[in-house]
Design a protein around this motif. Structure first.
Motif, PDB file in Angstrom:
ATOM      1  N   SER A 139     -12.502   0.676  -8.681  1.00 29.90           N
ATOM      2  CA  SER A 139     -12.377   1.459  -7.454  1.00 29.90           C
ATOM      3  C   SER A 139     -12.053   2.927  -7.723  1.00 29.90           C
ATOM      4  CB  SER A 139     -11.337   0.827  -6.531  1.00 29.90           C
ATOM      5  OG  SER A 139     -10.082   0.873  -7.153  1.00 29.90           O
ATOM      6  N   SER A 147     -12.500   0.937  -0.369  1.00 27.18           N
ATOM      7  CA  SER A 147     -11.792  -0.267   0.086  1.00 27.18           C
ATOM      8  C   SER A 147     -12.603  -1.093   1.080  1.00 27.18           C
ATOM      9  CB  SER A 147     -10.420   0.105   0.667  1.00 27.18           C
ATOM     10  OG  SER A 147     -10.518   1.259   1.452  1.00 27.18           O
ATOM     11  N   HIS A 184      -3.965  -7.673   4.619  1.00 28.18           N
ATOM     12  CA  HIS A 184      -4.748  -6.891   3.661  1.00 28.18           C
ATOM     13  C   HIS A 184      -4.726  -5.408   4.000  1.00 28.18           C
ATOM     14  CE1 HIS A 184      -7.639  -6.094   0.573  1.00 28.18           C
ATOM     15  NE2 HIS A 184      -8.258  -5.301   1.434  1.00 28.18           N
ATOM     16  N   SER A 211      -3.882  -2.487   1.507  1.00 23.08           N
ATOM     17  CA  SER A 211      -4.845  -1.438   1.159  1.00 23.08           C
ATOM     18  C   SER A 211      -4.304  -0.074   1.579  1.00 23.08           C
ATOM     19  CB  SER A 211      -6.210  -1.717   1.791  1.00 23.08           C
ATOM     20  OG  SER A 211      -6.242  -1.316   3.126  1.00 23.08           O
ATOM     21  N   SER A 231      -2.474   0.860  -1.492  1.00 22.92           N
ATOM     22  CA  SER A 231      -3.341   1.280  -2.604  1.00 22.92           C
ATOM     23  C   SER A 231      -4.056   2.581  -2.263  1.00 22.92           C
ATOM     24  CB  SER A 231      -4.318   0.175  -3.009  1.00 22.92           C
ATOM     25  OG  SER A 231      -5.040  -0.273  -1.917  1.00 22.92           O
TER      26      SER A 231
END
Lengths: 342, 307, 329
Positions: free
Chosen positions: B151, B177, B227, B231, B234
């Motif tokens: 990523s 993402s 999630h 995310s 992240s």
């Protein structure tokens, strides 16, 4: 097993084609005139510009351009760097061992420590050790690794002076790259010329430790958490109860009956870390001036060396796809239910 | 009612009256049980307050350079000044002010990139689940390809094309993402599609959009919310990483990662320039992940029972 | 009568607690049970009544999760309360063996059937090589698995439920146990297979004269094969007695209700007889007899005090007012 392999390969090929399409499009998405972007500020005469377009095949229709690109790839031609005029594949080949050595060291560190921590945490569920492992691994998982690298350098290199700040080997040593793996090369150089290269291997190890820890931190956290939860899940399974009812020793129950089944999802997660490692290598190599492909790609982006960016990314992506493919196969071997699935 | 008479006159046990807690209260009960999650939430609230009221909370402007106070240590350290609580950086900017203003940027980028990937991700995931043949296959292959690229590398590549900057960083992170949302939505929608209530709704004549958005989607939300939290964290890490590589938000804008880009030069001389921005990133991300863990435990009934 | 010889298994006043010390949940309470060599004892009760937990506690399978207290817990002259883990493992799987409810999940999916049978033989009897192979094959044939030789190399997911349960039985019988515990061995199987497995178990029991504890909620099966039956309710044995007396003349209201709920007993009735209410959970245990909120015959005495076990000539019952044979009245 054979049909299982075939099916996997059947998925592999379209994915790979997709990646080529992606890298092909990537370079054409650059806003503005690609030639001007590549040569930078200097303006080009229209004739030179047209010549450059022709040389790069940019005057052809898009579909033809893509077919040409694929054809080039099939011939193993990955283009030449605009800066060094060196073949991209040759550059990749020289730099890749450095990244591989770092990634393998990081993965070994992450796997060994992560598995052990996860297994012990699961067995001693609810203990202080378990809570400690969970807290530390969540912290590791949240770590900005470029900062982690700086902190470790500050602590171990600057403050304590235990490890070198950057690079792969001290300049005082005369080590010729043969395998590209510094540990092996340094070992061989030390054996070949003990007077000149005494301590070269130890020095290479010292250079490797910090980058490997930094790069391995996030995989370590992921592996530890995954191992723990997978172990806990399997420990609740009926067949573990059966194993206990057979009067097997706790060690046998854990290592033969629990671990093998618990490791199946962990194996997949370890495989998926290859992507994380390649991404992390970009940051780690930048911090530690490690001459690998991560730093190579970042430098290429910095100087708009598009052939290197395009095909470097293609190579890295292929690498990740290939590793995931191998992990898939291993997964099949470890899990008879998948191997036998029709 | 008529049946009641035919029942034998036994000592019928009293029907217990149970007051079921509202879903929100039930969720909070589960969530607040997890001390780490609550601590995470508290820290996030602090960051949000910093972000919202940055101009009033920060002692100075984040870009004002105090030329007489280059690299002043934090107030508690030797040589520190009470005027600069966390010290100043190499051009004399107040680090505390930059960190407080940086919270705005990190939250803004994190939030918008989550929204920018969540919405298309859900739509594509639902499409892939409802039309598994051509559209679904096409979408999933595309996602496979995107997943094959690390990523950060993909984000770096996108930044290389778009050029550095705030908006471009958001786009890059949103694109990176996207696949996870698509896969997650598709997987949970596929599970729900096989359930009887969906068939019932279909039989009752619900249209495609109603089926997708009103019948199926709410039942896929729990994993998506969890999630999205993960995310978000992240995204903050990635934006900081881009900033560190010099490809994200450009100086003098106070972004946590960008603040670390030049920090390597001060490892030996000014520890506070190196430690403080990174510590802020770590704590924020850790707080969000702690909250995400709590959310998962509170929202996932299967795990709830096991606990 | 049965106390003339020392029992193979003797459980006196066994309690098993889960949860925190301050707020414990008693899954099993004051349980007494003896099993003689060669005897079939049935344990019946609703799910959650503590049948399986009792057996797991005895075998040491609760893994420190439950706290076990008992006045006596002896198997074959060995005190299972004070035994070390190492010594216990020499008994468990060898002299006491257990088969479980769901054979499909009770076998390890990663190993072949043969491996899982041979593992016990290796650990407990030290068999190796050809002898090991031969013995495993012999066991597979003993439990009537067709094409045993090829099935040795099969993985559990390649077998049907009935076949898997036969494998489980083979594993259990590998070391000629003195006591076999079958925990609802047929519940997860097809009806046609259930009878086959049950026949197999009973035949093997007779052949080897081993003791068999059969945990089930199928009263019909128990009434046919068992010598004695213990009825459990909310962690307690409420009635224990010989077959067929217990079925003909139940003395505990719960046993009576249980028997009345068998469809065959309700022929002609408009609806199946049921016992109203639910088994008390962790927090709503009545002060008196555990059955008192649901019992048709409960009195004030029952609500205030918990009854103990009362011996009578064919068994024992936990009730202040045991039912008298209706026909005799």
């Amino acid at each position: 097993m054979f049909s299982f392999l075939l099916r996997r390969i059947g998925v592999l090929i379209p994915t790979f084609l997709g990646i080529t399409l992606l890298t092909f499009t990537l370079i054409r998405l650059i806003p503005g005139d690609p030639i001007e972007v590549m040569v930078g500020e200097r303006s080009l005469s229209p004739t030179l510009h047209a010549a450059a377009m022709k040389r790069l095949g940019l005057d052809q229709p898009i579909a033809t351009q893509y077919m040409n690109y694929l054809g080039q790839l099939l011939h193993g031609n990955l283009g030449t760097s605009l800066k060094t005029q060196e073949n991209v594949w040759v550059e990749f080949k020289t730099l890749f061992p450095a990244t591989l050595e770092l990634a393998l060291a990081a993965l070994a560190f992450a796997t060994i420590v992560g598995l052990l921590a996860g297994i012990i945490a699961a067995i001693k569920r609810g203990s202080i050790f378990d809570h400690g492992v969970m807290t530390i691994s969540l912290t590791g998982f949240s770590m900005p690794i470029f900062w982690w690298g700086l902190i470790l350098i500050m602590l171990f290199s600057v403050l304590l002076g235990w490890t070198p700040v950057s690079g792969r080997l001290d300049l005082a040593f005369d080590v010729q790259p043969q395998t590209g793996f510094m540990l092996i090369d340094a070992w061989r150089a030390e054996l070949a010329d003990p007077s000149l290269n005494a301590g070269a291997f130890k020095d290479a190890v010292k250079h490797l430790i910090l980058p490997a820890i930094v790069l391995g931190t996030i995989p370590l956290a992921v592996i530890a958490r995954m191992t723990r939860s997978s172990m806990l899940e399997v420990l609740r399974e009926d067949y573990v109860r059966t194993a206990r009812a057979k009067g097997l020793s706790p060690a046998r129950v854990i290592f033969v009956h629990t671990l093998r089944n618990a490791l199946i999802p962990v194996l997949t997660v370890i495989g998926l870390q290859v992507g994380t490692l390649m991404g992390g290598a970009v940051l780690t190599e930048t911090i530690f001036s490690w001459p690998g492909i991560g730093k190579w790609l970042i430098d290429a982006i910095g100087r708009r060396d598009y052939p290197v960016v395009q095909n470097g990314i293609l190579l890295v992506a292929s690498l990740v796809i290939l590793t995931n493919f191998i992990v898939d196969i291993l997964y099949g071997i470890a899990n008879p239910r998948i191997r036998h699935a029709k | 009612m008529a049946n009641a008479k035919t029942l034998p006159t036994m000592a019928v046990a009293e029907e217990p009256v149970i007051n079921y807690p509202s879903p929100l209260k039930e969720f909070w009960l589960g969530f607040s049980h997890n001390k780490g999650a609550v601590a995470g939430l508290a820290f996030i609230c602090l960051i949000v307050i910093c972000a919202l009221f940055a101009p009033w909370l920060a002692p100075y402007s984040p870009i004002e350079q105090f030329r007489d106070h280059l690299l002043t240590p934090p107030s508690w350290a030797q040589g520190g000044s009470s005027a600069f609580l966390l010290g100043t950086d190499e051009v004399g900017r107040d680090i505390l002010s930059r960190l407080i203003h940086g919270a705005r940027l990190s939250l803004l980028i994190g939030l918008s990139s989550v929204v920018m990937s969540l919405v298309p991700g859900i739509l594509m995931g639902l499409l892939a689940a409802f039309f598994p043949r051509w559209i679904g296959q096409g979408i999933m292959r595309l996602m496979d390809i995107m997943m094959a690229l690390p990523s950060l590398l993909l984000a770096v590549a996108i930044m290389a094309i778009l050029g550095p900057g705030l908006i471009n960083a958001m786009i890059a992170i949103a694109v990176v993402s996207l696949p996870a949302y698509v896969r997650l939505t598709r997987a949970s929608a596929m599970t729900e599609l096989n359930k009887d209530y969906v068939t019932a709704s279909r039989v009752a004549g619900a249209g495609l959009f109603r089926l997708m958005l009103i019948t199926v989607l709410p039942n896929c939300m729990a994993p998506l919310i969890v999630h999205a939290t993960m995310s978000f964290s992240s995204a903050i890490l990635e934006i900081a990483a881009l900033g560190f590589l010099g490809m994200g938000v450009q100086p003098p804008t106070p972004e946590w990662g960008t603040m670390l880009a030049s920090a390597r030069d001060y490892i030996e001389s000014a520890w506070w320039v190196v430690t403080l921005p990174g510590l802020t990133i770590l704590l924020s991300v850790l707080a969000i992940n702690l909250m995400g863990d709590g959310l998962r435990d509170a929202l996932d009934p299967k795990l709830k029972r096991a606990a | 009568m049965t106390t003339t010889q020392t029992p193979l298994l003797n459980i006196k006043n066994l309690s098993v607690e889960f949860g925190s010390v301050g707020n414990p949940f008693r899954a099993v309470e004051g349980l007494d049970l003896t099993v003689q060599q060669g005897e079939i004892v049935g344990i019946v009760g609703e799910s959650g009544s503590g049948k399986s937990v009792t057996m797991m506690a005895m075998m040491g399978l609760l893994e420190g999760q439950g706290r076990i207290v008992a006045d006596d817990l002896t198997f074959d002259g060995k005190n299972l309360l004070t035994i070390s883990g190492r010594d216990r493992r020499k008994i468990v799987g060898k002299d006491i063996a257990m088969i479980f409810q769901d054979p499909m999940t009770s076998l390890n999916p990663s190993y072949t059937v043969g491996y899982q049978i041979m593992e016990v033989l290796k650990v407990h009897q030290g068999l190796r090589g050809a002898a090991l192979q031969a013995r495993a094959l012999e066991l597979m044939e003993l439990v009537e698995i067709p094409a045993a030789k090829t099935r040795l190399h099969a993985y559990p997911h390649q077998l049907s439920g009935g076949m898997s349960q036969r494998v489980m039985i083979a594993v259990a019988l590998a070391c000629n146990p003195k006591l076999l515990i079958a925990d609802e061995p047929t519940t997860a199987l097809d009806v046609t297979i259930q009878a086959q497995i049950m026949d197999l178990l009973v035949n093997l029991q007779k052949e080897r004269n081993m003791a068999l504890i059969m945990i089930t909620h199928d009263l019909a099966v128990i009434s046919e094969v068992a010598h004695r039956v213990a009825v459990m309710y909310a962690g307690q044995v409420v009635e224990i007695g010989k077959v067929p007396n217990l079925f003909r003349h139940p003395t505990h209201p719960y046993t009576e209700a249980l028997l009345a709920s068998i469809p065959e007993h309700s022929k002609g009735a408009r609806r199946l007889s049921t016992l109203p209410g639910i088994v008390p959970g962790q927090y709503d245990r009545p002060k008196g007899c555990l059955l008192s909120p649901r019992c048709l015959y409960a009195t004030e005495h029952c609500h205030q005090e918990r009854p103990g076990m009362t011996q009578h000539d064919t068994g024992a019952v936990r009730c202040f007012y045991p039912l008298v044979d209706k026909e005799a009245v």
